[in-house]
Write a protein that holds these residues in place. Structure first.
Motif, PDB file in Angstrom:
ATOM      1  N   ASP A  61      -7.178   6.392   8.671  1.00  0.00           N
ATOM      2  CA  ASP A  61      -6.142   5.404   8.405  1.00  0.00           C
ATOM      3  C   ASP A  61      -4.922   5.687   9.278  1.00  0.00           C
ATOM      4  OD1 ASP A  61      -4.443   3.528   7.338  1.00  0.00           O
ATOM      5  OD2 ASP A  61      -4.497   4.328   5.305  1.00  0.00           O
ATOM      6  N   LYS A  63      -2.018   4.714   8.837  1.00  0.00           N
ATOM      7  CA  LYS A  63      -0.803   4.866   8.038  1.00  0.00           C
ATOM      8  C   LYS A  63      -0.338   6.328   8.014  1.00  0.00           C
ATOM      9  CE  LYS A  63      -2.209   1.220   4.948  1.00  0.00           C
ATOM     10  NZ  LYS A  63      -2.735   0.988   3.608  1.00  0.00           N
ATOM     11  N   LYS A  73       7.400   3.080   2.102  1.00  0.00           N
ATOM     12  CA  LYS A  73       7.645   1.634   2.020  1.00  0.00           C
ATOM     13  C   LYS A  73       6.318   0.868   2.065  1.00  0.00           C
ATOM     14  CE  LYS A  73      11.005  -1.603   3.782  1.00  0.00           C
ATOM     15  NZ  LYS A  73      12.128  -1.744   4.684  1.00  0.00           N
ATOM     16  N   ARG A  74       5.446   1.274   2.951  1.00  0.00           N
ATOM     17  CA  ARG A  74       4.128   0.649   3.073  1.00  0.00           C
ATOM     18  C   ARG A  74       3.304   0.862   1.795  1.00  0.00           C
ATOM     19  NH1 ARG A  74       1.348  -0.920   7.576  1.00  0.00           N
ATOM     20  NH2 ARG A  74      -0.550  -1.955   6.985  1.00  0.00           N
ATOM     21  N   GLU A  75       3.414   2.060   1.226  1.00  0.00           N
ATOM     22  CA  GLU A  75       2.667   2.360   0.008  1.00  0.00           C
ATOM     23  C   GLU A  75       3.136   1.475  -1.151  1.00  0.00           C
ATOM     24  OE1 GLU A  75       1.283   6.233  -2.575  1.00  0.00           O
ATOM     25  OE2 GLU A  75       2.347   6.545  -0.681  1.00  0.00           O
ATOM     26  N   GLN A  77       4.419  -1.523  -0.796  1.00  0.00           N
ATOM     27  CA  GLN A  77       3.912  -2.862  -0.482  1.00  0.00           C
ATOM     28  C   GLN A  77       2.436  -3.005  -0.855  1.00  0.00           C
ATOM     29  OE1 GLN A  77       4.717  -3.186   3.709  1.00  0.00           O
ATOM     30  NE2 GLN A  77       6.805  -3.908   3.402  1.00  0.00           N
ATOM     31  N   ASP A  78       1.667  -1.945  -0.633  1.00  0.00           N
ATOM     32  CA  ASP A  78       0.225  -1.981  -0.898  1.00  0.00           C
ATOM     33  C   ASP A  78      -0.123  -1.640  -2.345  1.00  0.00           C
ATOM     34  OD1 ASP A  78      -0.053  -2.560   1.773  1.00  0.00           O
ATOM     35  OD2 ASP A  78      -0.690  -0.540   2.359  1.00  0.00           O
ATOM     36  N   LEU A  79       0.873  -1.299  -3.150  1.00  0.00           N
ATOM     37  CA  LEU A  79       0.619  -0.832  -4.512  1.00  0.00           C
ATOM     38  C   LEU A  79      -0.136  -1.841  -5.382  1.00  0.00           C
ATOM     39  CD1 LEU A  79       1.029   1.572  -6.408  1.00  0.00           C
ATOM     40  CD2 LEU A  79       3.190   0.508  -7.131  1.00  0.00           C
ATOM     41  N   GLU A  81      -2.343  -4.071  -4.678  1.00  0.00           N
ATOM     42  CA  GLU A  81      -3.755  -4.075  -4.274  1.00  0.00           C
ATOM     43  C   GLU A  81      -4.449  -2.791  -4.732  1.00  0.00           C
ATOM     44  OE1 GLU A  81      -6.028  -3.685  -0.067  1.00  0.00           O
ATOM     45  OE2 GLU A  81      -4.425  -5.183  -0.165  1.00  0.00           O
ATOM     46  N   ARG A  82      -3.755  -1.679  -4.598  1.00  0.00           N
ATOM     47  CA  ARG A  82      -4.338  -0.401  -5.024  1.00  0.00           C
ATOM     48  C   ARG A  82      -4.538  -0.366  -6.536  1.00  0.00           C
ATOM     49  NH1 ARG A  82      -1.845   5.693  -4.688  1.00  0.00           N
ATOM     50  NH2 ARG A  82      -3.700   6.716  -5.522  1.00  0.00           N
ATOM     51  N   ARG A  85      -7.566  -2.079  -8.236  1.00  0.00           N
ATOM     52  CA  ARG A  85      -8.866  -1.395  -8.221  1.00  0.00           C
ATOM     53  C   ARG A  85      -9.026  -0.395  -9.361  1.00  0.00           C
ATOM     54  NH1 ARG A  85      -7.480  -1.196  -2.554  1.00  0.00           N
ATOM     55  NH2 ARG A  85      -6.875   0.978  -2.821  1.00  0.00           N
TER      56      ARG A  85
END
Length: 137
Positions: A61, A63, A73-75, A77-79, A81-82, A85
């Motif tokens: 990855d 990242k 910051k990216r984490e 934003q992706d939270l 979606e994570r 699951r």
């Protein structure tokens, strides 16, 4: 081992000379990618492009290459979606609490890189969003 650069010659001449000698010895023959076009530039410098290609080719990855402020910051934003699951509310809470712990730690230890502008994630709000997303699917 490479010989030392002789005094009173330019660095550029010395490097060009070493390349020419290596070419004469055939050290550039049959290298991987010989005869293939160069990859299209992405706007990054050549070293960055190379690293990104290598990391992606290895299935890793990209990242992981971000400075901590941008990675957090990216984490965030992706939270969503994570969290979608995850199967249990306990896991969702643990993930958000772990992220908040790392955000707090980053504010305490932030010394280099871009400014840290990420806010803590409201655990109850994240759990409520997770519940809604599970009910909708």
């Amino acid at each position: 081992m490479t010989r030392r650069k002789p005094p009173k010659v330019s660095f550029r001449w010395w490097v060009d000379r070493q390349i020419a000698e290596a070419r004469e010895r055939g050290e550039f023959d049959d290298l991987p990618g010989t005869g293939k076009p160069l990859p299209k530039p992405t706007g990054n410098d050549a070293a960055t492009d190379w690293v990104l290609r290598q990391v992606r080719a290895g299935g890793h990855d990209t990242k992981a290459l971000l400075p901590p402020a941008l990675a957090l910051k990216r984490e965030v934003q992706d939270l969503p979606e994570r969290l979608a699951r995850e199967r249990t509310e306990r896991q969702v809470r643990e993930i958000v609490e772990d992220l908040n712990t790392r955000i707090r730690q980053a504010y305490l230890n932030h010394h280099t890189g871009p400014p840290l502008t990420v806010a803590l994630v409201d655990v109850e709000e994240a759990v409520a969003d997770w519940r809604r997303s599970r009910a909708a699917s």
